[in-house]
Design an enzyme around this catalytic site. Sequence first.
Site, short mmCIF file in Angstrom:
data_model
loop_
_atom_site.label_atom_id
_atom_site.label_comp_id
_atom_site.label_asym_id
_atom_site.label_seq_id
_atom_site.Cartn_x
_atom_site.Cartn_y
_atom_site.Cartn_z
N SER A 37 -33.57 19.38 0.92
CA SER A 37 -34.96 19.27 1.35
C SER A 37 -35.47 20.69 1.56
CB SER A 37 -35.03 18.49 2.66
OG SER A 37 -36.28 18.65 3.30
N TYR A 40 -31.91 16.70 11.35
CA TYR A 40 -32.19 16.52 9.93
C TYR A 40 -32.01 17.84 9.19
CZ TYR A 40 -34.75 15.46 5.63
OH TYR A 40 -35.10 15.30 4.31
#
Length: 286
Positions: free
Chosen positions: A137, A150
Amino acid sequence: MTSQTPVWFITAASSGFGKYIALEALSRGHKVIASARSTSRIQDLAEKGADTVVLDVTSPLPEIKKVAKEANDKYGHITHLVNAAGYILAGAVEETSPQEDYDTFNTNVFGALNVSKAFLPYIRATEGEKTISNFGSIASWSGGPGYGLYCGTKWAISGISESMRAELEPFGIKVTVIEPGYFRTGFLNAGARVNSEQRIKAYDDTLVGQVRAGLDATDNNQPGDVIKGSKVIVDILTHSGKAEGKDIPERVALGSDSPPYIKGKLERTEALLKEWNAITTDTDHK
């Protein structure tokens, strides 16, 4: 690439990039083995011609190995493995529980690791060029308040992917980490996003609180088109379309917001190194 029909195995194919990569590969006449925690969630892919299997990436490795063997036996080879399973845990580090921390690493990191371990014997045995794609990401590059766990999982995935690329290159396996920006998937939907069970009021008026509100506002308003993004991914992994004649890169900075975000981190890091270089490097034996 070998002339044999490409065979894709995709985790978390019920939604998001997993689903649309599967649809794009099917549209090109490729074979797709789509997996999800329940085949009822990927019935639409079965109707498009995909083989569907049950796979929870957090299952014990022996169970995942059984799925890998059955998948390889189906067509005799696997050319593309896509590790797309993952979710965001929203909450400050103080707020998230040890179990929540473990669960997010278990899906986002250990799941990808174990799926790769299970499939690698078959991928190595497949002739020609093969690929493993792991989803990182833009959060692989910079930490942020309210989603630190995350970020941690995605940093881990990017580091592991770079290492796997070097390890597996001699076997004709190209490993890449896909690092999307904000794409309009169900990723931030209430049923997909996990919020920490504990919420500490002291954080409400900090950046953590702003991020919570920002995630709500961003949901379903992301700039990226997942269908277009998935087409680019399949092009890259098959040296076709816009990626014809190009090698598979170490990382795919996907989306209009991804390269600027990464560049910003690089610039901040370079400035930090220059500022502290004279002090932090004066540490060698004389």
